[in-house]
Every structure is written in structure tokens, then in C-alpha cells.
Design an enzyme around this catalytic site. Sequence first.
Site, PDB file in Angstrom:
ATOM      1  N   SER A  50      44.651  41.770  42.574  1.00 23.21           N
ATOM      2  CA  SER A  50      44.980  41.166  41.272  1.00 23.21           C
ATOM      3  C   SER A  50      46.049  41.951  40.560  1.00 23.21           C
ATOM      4  CB  SER A  50      43.744  41.166  40.347  1.00 23.21           C
ATOM      5  OG  SER A  50      42.709  40.431  40.909  1.00 23.21           O
ATOM      6  N   MET A  51      46.626  41.333  39.540  1.00 22.06           N
ATOM      7  CA  MET A  51      47.424  42.079  38.580  1.00 22.06           C
ATOM      8  C   MET A  51      46.517  42.253  37.359  1.00 22.06           C
ATOM      9  SD  MET A  51      50.188  43.651  38.250  1.00 22.06           S
ATOM     10  CE  MET A  51      51.553  43.108  39.236  1.00 22.06           C
ATOM     11  N   LYS A 107      39.535  44.715  42.904  1.00 20.88           N
ATOM     12  CA  LYS A 107      38.665  45.743  43.504  1.00 20.88           C
ATOM     13  C   LYS A 107      39.059  46.068  44.949  1.00 20.88           C
ATOM     14  CE  LYS A 107      34.819  44.674  40.489  1.00 20.88           C
ATOM     15  NZ  LYS A 107      35.094  45.781  39.565  1.00 20.88           N
ATOM     16  N   ASP A 166      35.908  51.909  42.330  1.00 22.16           N
ATOM     17  CA  ASP A 166      36.746  51.597  43.497  1.00 22.16           C
ATOM     18  C   ASP A 166      37.199  52.880  44.189  1.00 22.16           C
ATOM     19  OD1 ASP A 166      36.513  48.907  42.913  1.00 22.16           O
ATOM     20  OD2 ASP A 166      38.253  48.946  41.574  1.00 22.16           O
TER      21      ASP A 166
HETATM   22  O1  RIB Z   1      37.131  47.656  39.476  1.00 21.72           O
HETATM   23  C1  RIB Z   1      38.227  47.523  38.612  1.00 21.72           C
HETATM   24  C2  RIB Z   1      38.940  46.243  38.870  1.00 21.72           C
HETATM   25  O2  RIB Z   1      38.086  45.183  38.534  1.00 21.72           O
HETATM   26  C3  RIB Z   1      40.179  46.047  38.052  1.00 21.72           C
HETATM   27  O3  RIB Z   1      41.331  46.589  38.635  1.00 21.72           O
HETATM   28  C4  RIB Z   1      40.244  44.553  37.884  1.00 21.72           C
HETATM   29  O4  RIB Z   1      41.211  43.972  38.703  1.00 21.72           O
HETATM   30  C5  RIB Z   1      38.849  44.049  38.220  1.00 21.72           C
HETATM   31  O5  RIB Z   1      38.844  43.257  39.308  1.00 21.72           O
END
Ligand code: RIB
Length: 294
Positions: free
Chosen positions: A11-12, A40, A241
Site C-alpha cells: 500500500s501507499m 503489512k 511488521d
Molecule cells: O502494519 C502497518 C501497516 O498497516 C501500515 O503500513 C499500513 O499500510 C497498514 O496496512
Amino acid sequence: MKRIVVIGSISMDLVVTTDKRPQAGETVIGEAFQTVPGGKGANQAVAAARLGGTVEMVGCIGSDAFGTSIRQNFDRNNVLTQHLRTIEEDVTGTAHIVLAEGDNSIVVVQSANKHVQFTDSELDALLDEETLVLLQLEIPLETVEQVSAYCRKHHIPVLLNPAPSQPLTATLLENVTYVTPNEHECRDLFGEVTIEDVLRRYPNKLIVTEGVRGIRFFDGETIRHIPAIRADVVDTTGAGDTFNGALAVALVEGMRLEEAARFAVVASGMSVEGFGAQGGMPTRDEVKTRLERV
Ligand code: RIB
């Protein structure tokens, strides 16, 4: 050495920093707005690559400017993208993040991430026993279930980060090698039993992350607790993450679970000292230096 294949979301992140989180129906004036790479799956891939892992990102982006900039970000971080698909008819996923009062709230719009799907012959071409697969829950659940079942059948280890929280079948939990919920996800998954009771049911498999308190897992004899490191917190986005990416690197290097979890706790603690999900993710040398001080 084994490679890590991350099958997950990209994602952005559209991040608003504000002093006050708005209530429903309220408008507040914010301080700043920034766009940074996130998702994630992508975060876990970047975390693992910065720590020296051989990492392949498998997922989908849209044919838009966010997609282009995300591809460049993977290249800069040495994440392999041979199996990154561009979905012509959709846009890149976005996460809408409010950073306020020392914590974040996030709304994820999946967009291209909804297209992460495989045939079994595609999985044959992608995975083998020299792979560790890293999964999260921002892509279709059917894909996560299919990949886990495939990996179980072919003796390929899977690390599942069950975030964001959603109910999972017993079969899915059985099919994965490691599960890493935070304490809230753990309650959503297993109900109102104590974390100690659940840990005892899954020796050397369930690792519960508890933020500033660190992590716990059951080694078959005792519940092991690894405390978090002291950190100067700038932004907690992406800490989980980083933990998962680092744990994957340590496991493919053959570290025992306790040593691997200690390494991941340090990397994750360091990641909150920079802005954005990936901004504070440390390199291998930075973790090594910090470990010497712990
Ligand atoms: O775990 C953090 C992530 O969760 C963020 O970067 C955002 O994209 C969400 O998906």
C-alpha cells in the site's frame, strides 16, 4: 541459505499527523501530511531485506503513480519483485493513517491487494522447500488459506502474522508453522481465555507480541518472556511488521526460537524511532550494535 517469500499486501500510506484525533462528526486542524510506502506485506519484506534476508515480494499494485513509486522502493531496499503484478483495472492499495496522541489509527482500502490469487501450478513455480513464506491478512483470506494448505502439504514453513484481526479456522492455524498475533488479535482469535493458557496450547508456535512489554511464547516447559528495548518513540506504525520480517530472517538463518525472537524484538524496538512504517526499520549492523548494548 533459504529465501523468504512474502505473499501479502502493498500500500501507499497517507499519513496525517495531528495533536488531537477527531471524534465522530468532529473536524480538527492537522499538523502535516506525508505519503510513505506501507502495507503489512511490503513492510515485512523491506524489514527482512534490510536485515540481510533474500526476500521476494509477491503481491499486486495498480497501474498508477503510487505503484511506480512502490516498485522503486522495493528496488532501493533489495526486495526481489519478479512476481509483483500490476493490475491494469485497479489502483494501488492505500492506508489512511492518523498519527495522534502517541498512537495510530488506520483505515485500509485494499484495491489491487484484492487480486492476490494463485493457481496451484503458480505456487509450484514460486515455492519450494528452501522457502519460508510470510503471510498477513490484508489480502483475500481464501488466498492465505490456500497458500497455507499448499505449504503444509509440501513441508514449507509458514509464518502467519494474523493482522488485521479476523476470525480464522482451526485448519488454517494448524497449517502454519508460526503465528504472531498481538494481544488484541490473540483475544479475537482464541476468545476470553488467558494468554498463558493459549500459549501453552501452541508450544514453539504461537508468539504473542505485547508492545512495550515485549513478547511471550511457550517453549514446551515454561513461558518465555523477552522484554522490549527502551526506545525513543517517533512512530509505532510498522513495529509489528519489523518484528515479523526480522523473525523470518533469524529463523531462515537457523536461530532457535528464543534467539530469533530476541533479535526480532530488538529490530522492532528500533523501528519505532523513525517516521513511517519503514522509516525506522534498522539494518543488520544497526541491530548488531544495539544487541551488544542490551
Ligand atoms: O502494519 C502497518 C501497516 O498497516 C501500515 O503500513 C499500513 O499500510 C497498514 O496496512
